[in-house]
Design a protein around this motif. Structure first.
Motif, PDB file in Angstrom:
ATOM      1  N   LEU A 115       0.150   3.903  10.273  1.00  0.00           N
ATOM      2  CA  LEU A 115       1.539   3.774   9.828  1.00  0.00           C
ATOM      3  C   LEU A 115       1.654   3.606   8.316  1.00  0.00           C
ATOM      4  N   CYS A 116       0.673   2.983   7.692  1.00  0.00           N
ATOM      5  CA  CYS A 116       0.767   2.646   6.265  1.00  0.00           C
ATOM      6  C   CYS A 116      -0.298   3.381   5.450  1.00  0.00           C
ATOM      7  N   GLN A 117      -0.502   4.649   5.749  1.00  0.00           N
ATOM      8  CA  GLN A 117      -1.495   5.408   4.998  1.00  0.00           C
ATOM      9  C   GLN A 117      -1.102   5.584   3.532  1.00  0.00           C
ATOM     10  N   ASP A 118       0.224   5.652   3.272  1.00  0.00           N
ATOM     11  CA  ASP A 118       0.648   5.824   1.888  1.00  0.00           C
ATOM     12  C   ASP A 118       0.393   4.572   1.052  1.00  0.00           C
ATOM     13  N   ILE A 119       0.324   3.410   1.686  1.00  0.00           N
ATOM     14  CA  ILE A 119       0.059   2.168   0.952  1.00  0.00           C
ATOM     15  C   ILE A 119      -1.443   1.898   0.875  1.00  0.00           C
ATOM     16  N   ILE A 120      -2.132   2.145   1.960  1.00  0.00           N
ATOM     17  CA  ILE A 120      -3.555   1.796   2.002  1.00  0.00           C
ATOM     18  C   ILE A 120      -4.387   2.769   1.167  1.00  0.00           C
ATOM     19  N   ARG A 121      -4.070   4.096   1.277  1.00  0.00           N
ATOM     20  CA  ARG A 121      -4.854   5.135   0.610  1.00  0.00           C
ATOM     21  C   ARG A 121      -6.346   4.991   0.962  1.00  0.00           C
ATOM     22  N   PRO A 122      -6.708   5.276   2.207  1.00  0.00           N
ATOM     23  CA  PRO A 122      -8.090   5.027   2.653  1.00  0.00           C
ATOM     24  C   PRO A 122      -9.132   5.823   1.883  1.00  0.00           C
ATOM     25  N   ARG A 123      -8.805   7.052   1.453  1.00  0.00           N
ATOM     26  CA  ARG A 123      -9.794   7.827   0.701  1.00  0.00           C
ATOM     27  C   ARG A 123     -10.093   7.174  -0.650  1.00  0.00           C
ATOM     28  N   HIS A 124      -9.034   6.667  -1.293  1.00  0.00           N
ATOM     29  CA  HIS A 124      -9.226   5.996  -2.580  1.00  0.00           C
ATOM     30  C   HIS A 124     -10.018   4.706  -2.414  1.00  0.00           C
ATOM     31  N   LEU A 125      -9.707   3.957  -1.363  1.00  0.00           N
ATOM     32  CA  LEU A 125     -10.422   2.699  -1.136  1.00  0.00           C
ATOM     33  C   LEU A 125     -11.874   2.944  -0.747  1.00  0.00           C
ATOM     34  N   ALA A 126     -12.132   4.032  -0.041  1.00  0.00           N
ATOM     35  CA  ALA A 126     -13.508   4.324   0.345  1.00  0.00           C
ATOM     36  C   ALA A 126     -14.370   4.622  -0.874  1.00  0.00           C
ATOM     37  N   ARG A 127     -13.760   5.219  -1.901  1.00  0.00           N
ATOM     38  CA  ARG A 127     -14.512   5.523  -3.114  1.00  0.00           C
ATOM     39  C   ARG A 127     -14.568   4.334  -4.074  1.00  0.00           C
ATOM     40  N   HIS A 128     -13.723   3.327  -3.848  1.00  0.00           N
ATOM     41  CA  HIS A 128     -13.721   2.110  -4.676  1.00  0.00           C
ATOM     42  C   HIS A 128     -13.778   0.897  -3.733  1.00  0.00           C
ATOM     43  N   PRO A 129     -14.957   0.603  -3.176  1.00  0.00           N
ATOM     44  CA  PRO A 129     -15.040  -0.454  -2.146  1.00  0.00           C
ATOM     45  C   PRO A 129     -14.814  -1.859  -2.662  1.00  0.00           C
ATOM     46  N   TYR A 130     -14.799  -2.073  -3.975  1.00  0.00           N
ATOM     47  CA  TYR A 130     -14.672  -3.426  -4.509  1.00  0.00           C
ATOM     48  C   TYR A 130     -13.237  -3.751  -4.922  1.00  0.00           C
ATOM     49  N   LEU A 131     -12.315  -2.849  -4.688  1.00  0.00           N
ATOM     50  CA  LEU A 131     -10.919  -3.142  -5.007  1.00  0.00           C
ATOM     51  C   LEU A 131     -10.328  -4.038  -3.917  1.00  0.00           C
ATOM     52  N   PRO A 132      -9.573  -5.061  -4.289  1.00  0.00           N
ATOM     53  CA  PRO A 132      -8.962  -5.934  -3.261  1.00  0.00           C
ATOM     54  C   PRO A 132      -7.828  -5.218  -2.533  1.00  0.00           C
ATOM     55  N   VAL A 133      -7.641  -5.606  -1.272  1.00  0.00           N
ATOM     56  CA  VAL A 133      -6.585  -5.038  -0.429  1.00  0.00           C
ATOM     57  C   VAL A 133      -5.613  -6.148  -0.076  1.00  0.00           C
ATOM     58  N   ASN A 134      -4.352  -5.912  -0.348  1.00  0.00           N
ATOM     59  CA  ASN A 134      -3.317  -6.898  -0.033  1.00  0.00           C
ATOM     60  C   ASN A 134      -2.963  -6.767   1.446  1.00  0.00           C
ATOM     61  N   THR A 135      -3.704  -7.488   2.280  1.00  0.00           N
ATOM     62  CA  THR A 135      -3.491  -7.378   3.723  1.00  0.00           C
ATOM     63  C   THR A 135      -2.148  -7.952   4.152  1.00  0.00           C
ATOM     64  N   ALA A 136      -1.652  -8.960   3.436  1.00  0.00           N
ATOM     65  CA  ALA A 136      -0.369  -9.560   3.816  1.00  0.00           C
ATOM     66  C   ALA A 136       0.768  -8.543   3.655  1.00  0.00           C
ATOM     67  N   ALA A 137       0.741  -7.795   2.547  1.00  0.00           N
ATOM     68  CA  ALA A 137       1.787  -6.793   2.340  1.00  0.00           C
ATOM     69  C   ALA A 137       1.690  -5.667   3.360  1.00  0.00           C
ATOM     70  N   ILE A 138       0.480  -5.281   3.724  1.00  0.00           N
ATOM     71  CA  ILE A 138       0.303  -4.216   4.719  1.00  0.00           C
ATOM     72  C   ILE A 138       0.799  -4.674   6.091  1.00  0.00           C
ATOM     73  N   LYS A 139       0.510  -5.916   6.452  1.00  0.00           N
ATOM     74  CA  LYS A 139       0.994  -6.434   7.735  1.00  0.00           C
ATOM     75  C   LYS A 139       2.512  -6.501   7.762  1.00  0.00           C
ATOM     76  N   ALA A 140       3.104  -6.938   6.654  1.00  0.00           N
ATOM     77  CA  ALA A 140       4.563  -7.015   6.609  1.00  0.00           C
ATOM     78  C   ALA A 140       5.190  -5.622   6.704  1.00  0.00           C
ATOM     79  N   GLU A 141       4.614  -4.651   6.011  1.00  0.00           N
ATOM     80  CA  GLU A 141       5.153  -3.288   6.064  1.00  0.00           C
ATOM     81  C   GLU A 141       4.954  -2.679   7.446  1.00  0.00           C
ATOM     82  N   CYS A 142       3.822  -2.978   8.073  1.00  0.00           N
ATOM     83  CA  CYS A 142       3.572  -2.475   9.424  1.00  0.00           C
ATOM     84  C   CYS A 142       4.557  -3.063  10.421  1.00  0.00           C
TER      85      CYS A 142
END
Length: 639
Positions: A474-501
């Motif tokens: 549902l939140c592929q536009d926020i997560i950007r999994p391809r970008h995160l896969a290439r930058h594994p050390y970037l933090p992910v705001n899980t609270a914002a993703i849960k709220a948007e989901c």
């Protein structure tokens, strides 16, 4: 040598392991063994780290309820560090007893029942101070509130009414509030009342003679008379006098009604000898905990019956005899013991003057420097608790493969309170001081090549929930999994993703997402295709310097590849992967070797077939030669 005195009732530290925290126990008895050593019979106290997570959640719920009852806002205003340290001061009492050598005692501490009128912060201000409010059962794995609650607070105070003025009526019906059972101003004299009580005892003795069960329990007349003289008979006689209006004639007639004399028994007479022995055994184990006595020893007796029997049993000679025996045993037991102070070095102590892998007791171990000298063992790693990089002494802590360490102050805190001063990575509240350090104190290179890693880490399997997998869609536009896969050390705001989901989930259709249908060919068609298009044969590799002689070749057995790596979820790492070699080159070399061996084996087979054909021709030639030559000679000999 300095000594310390330990007495019965003291709360002490016991050491059962050089790396684990100290045990907290209360000394119940001090006994001397046959070989002259002293053993302490102790009551066990458990820390939060010793019980399961389910019971910890139950204890936290009880603590929140206690805070609401105490109405103490100070607890809510405590910083996270003090809340974390306050959990280390909480203990859980148990009824479990064990015997430990007195030489394992490492000092005294103070354990008290949690007082509602005392602030919890006061325990942090005192050294070696602990509290408990729950009782832990190691066998049943349960937590119960301790019954020794101090009833202090508004809900335990009585509401005092205003004082009545002189002549004012309170408006209550006193006849409904109380019942009169004896009138001291009756017409009977004291002598007449005593005579009536003698008649009641006589009737009780006669009633026991008529009762079969009583004659078995009290076979002699003296025992029956003694049982008839108990308080239950006298109470019945006085109630009868009051019910008949203190008329002696009517009262004597009431003692012997139409069906026979009245038989009055109390709990002391109702209980059998085996039940009395069970009660004494339970009283020795549980004390005056009548609920546990009923549950474990006398479930067929009511709680009222057990309590009544206890107070009657205290008036017997059996109680006096047991009291004298206990007093004699207490006199023979040790009251206190002198224990020398423990000053031996801990095996977890790291040496400051040698290599980091050596600990005290190894060859060449040095003496730790004085406090404040700032000497470090040269590991380059900070303290896992306080992040300090300098200490006069270091101690190894945690699993050996992690090679973590604590400074002297944090090590003392760990041994006494069973935790670290600050929340660790396991608590999820801070990353830790050595997250980018190798076990040898070197910075790790995050290049992805295994040959630069000093030591591989154990792999883990991350199992996500269904809601997390749905949020990825549902939140592929926020997560950007391809970008995160290439930058594994970037933090992910899980609270914002849960709220948007949570916002997008109700708007999605209830129908499941359509799946792409894949048309797979049947197995028969695949087999027919492979038969029609076989794999082309590979040409023989060119040989250098003529043909290769295969007469001296022996079959080569495939030797197993030694694996010195750590197991992972995908299997064991090979030698080449550990040393950073190119896997494709190794595979090509292996393929060439296999092709060469197959060509050599084919040449050997061809030469063997040629030899067999030659041998077969020779055998045919000799057969015809001897047969055709032998037959004419034999015929001519016959003629």
């Amino acid at each position: 040598m300095a000594y310390s005195v330990k007495k019965m009732g003291d709360y002490v530290y016991f050491e059962n392991s050089s790396s684990n925290p100290l045990l907290i126990r209360r000394i119940e008895e001090l006994n001397k063994t046959a070989n002259g050593n002293v053993e302490a019979k102790v009551v066990c106290f458990y820390r939060r780290r010793d019980i399961s997570s389910t019971l910890i959640a139950l204890a936290d719920k009880h603590a929140r309820e206690l805070e609401e009852e105490m109405e103490n806002p100070e607890m809510a205003d405590l910083p996270e560090k003090q809340k974390h340290q306050l959990r280390h001061r909480e203990l859980f009492l148990s009824r479990q007893l064990e015997s430990l050598p007195a030489t394992h005692i490492r000092g005294k501490c103070c354990v008290t029942l949690l007082n509602e009128t005392e602030a919890l912060k006061s325990y942090l201000d005192r050294e070696d101070a602990f509290f408990y409010s729950l009782v832990y059962d190691p066998q049943q794995k349960t937590l119960l509130a301790d019954k020794g609650e101090i009833r202090v607070g508004n809900k335990y105070q009585a509401d005092i009414t205003d004082l009545l003025t002189e002549g004012e009526d309170d408006g209550r019906d006193l006849e409904k509030l109380e019942e009169k059972i004896w009138d001291p101003n009756s017409s009977l004299t004291e002598k007449q009342i005593d005579q009536f009580l003698v008649v009641a005892r006589s009737v009780g003795t006669f009633a026991r003679a008529l009762d079969c069960s009583s004659s078995v329990r009290q076979p002699s007349l003296h025992m029956s008379a003694a049982a008839a003289s108990r308080d239950i008979t006298l109470f019945h006689a006085m109630d009868t006098l009051h019910a008949t209006g203190y008329d002696m004639t009517r009262a004597i007639a009431a003692l012997v009604p139409q069906g026979g004399p009245v038989l009055c028994r109390d709990e002391m007479e109702e209980w059998s000898a085996s039940e009395a022995n069970l009660f004494e055994e339970a009283l020795e184990k549980y004390g005056k905990d009548f609920t546990d006595i009923q549950q474990d020893f006398l479930p067929w007796k009511s709680l009222t019956s057990i309590i009544e029997y206890y107070y009657m049993w205290k008036t017997t000679d059996r109680y006096v005899q047991q009291k004298r025996l206990k007093a004699a045993e207490a006199e023979s037991k040790l009251k206190q013991v002198y224990i020398p102070n423990y000053n031996k070095p801990n095996p977890n102590q790291l040496s400051n003057n040698v290599k980091p892998t050596l600990v005290n007791g190894a060859a060449g171990a040095g003496v730790p420097g004085p406090p404040g000298s700032g000497q470090t063992p040269g590991l380059g790693r900070a303290c896992e608790s306080c992040y300090s990089s300098s200490s006069y002494q270091w101690y190894s802590w945690g699993p050996p493969n992690m090679q973590c360490r604590l400074c002297a102050s944090c090590w003392t805190y760990w041994k006494k309170y069973g935790g670290l001063k600050l929340p660790t990575r396991l608590d999820g509240e801070r990353p830790g001081p050595n997250r980018n350090m190798s076990p040898h104190g070197l910075q790790l290179r995050h290049s992805g090549s295994p040959k630069f890693a000093v030591k591989t880490r154990q792999a883990f399997y991350l199992q996500t929930t269904g809601l997390t997998r749905m949020a990825r869609r549902l939140c592929q536009d926020i997560i950007r999994p391809r970008h995160l896969a290439r930058h594994p050390y970037l933090p992910v705001n899980t609270a914002a993703i849960k709220a948007e989901c949570a916002l997008r989930l109700p708007d999605r259709p209830k129908k499941p997402l359509p799946l792409k249908s894949v048309q797979r060919k049947p197995l028969e068609s695949v087999v027919r295709y492979l038969e029609a298009h076989p794999r082309p044969a590979k040409p023989d590799p060119p040989t250098r310097g003529g043909s290769i002689s295969t007469s001296n070749l022996t079959p080569i057995k495939s030797s197993p590849i030694l694996n010195n790596g750590s197991p992972t979820i995908l299997g064991k790492r090979t030698y080449e992967q550990h040393n950073g070699l190119d896997g494709m080159i190794i595979q090509r070399l292996r393929d060439n070797i296999k092709e060469h061996l197959s060509s050599v084996a084919a040449a050997q087979l061809r030469s063997t077939a040629e030899g067999l054909r030659v041998c077969a021709g020779l055998w045919v030639f000799f057969f015809f030669f001897f047969f055709l030559g032998y037959v004419p000679l034999s015929l001519s000999h016959v003629n």
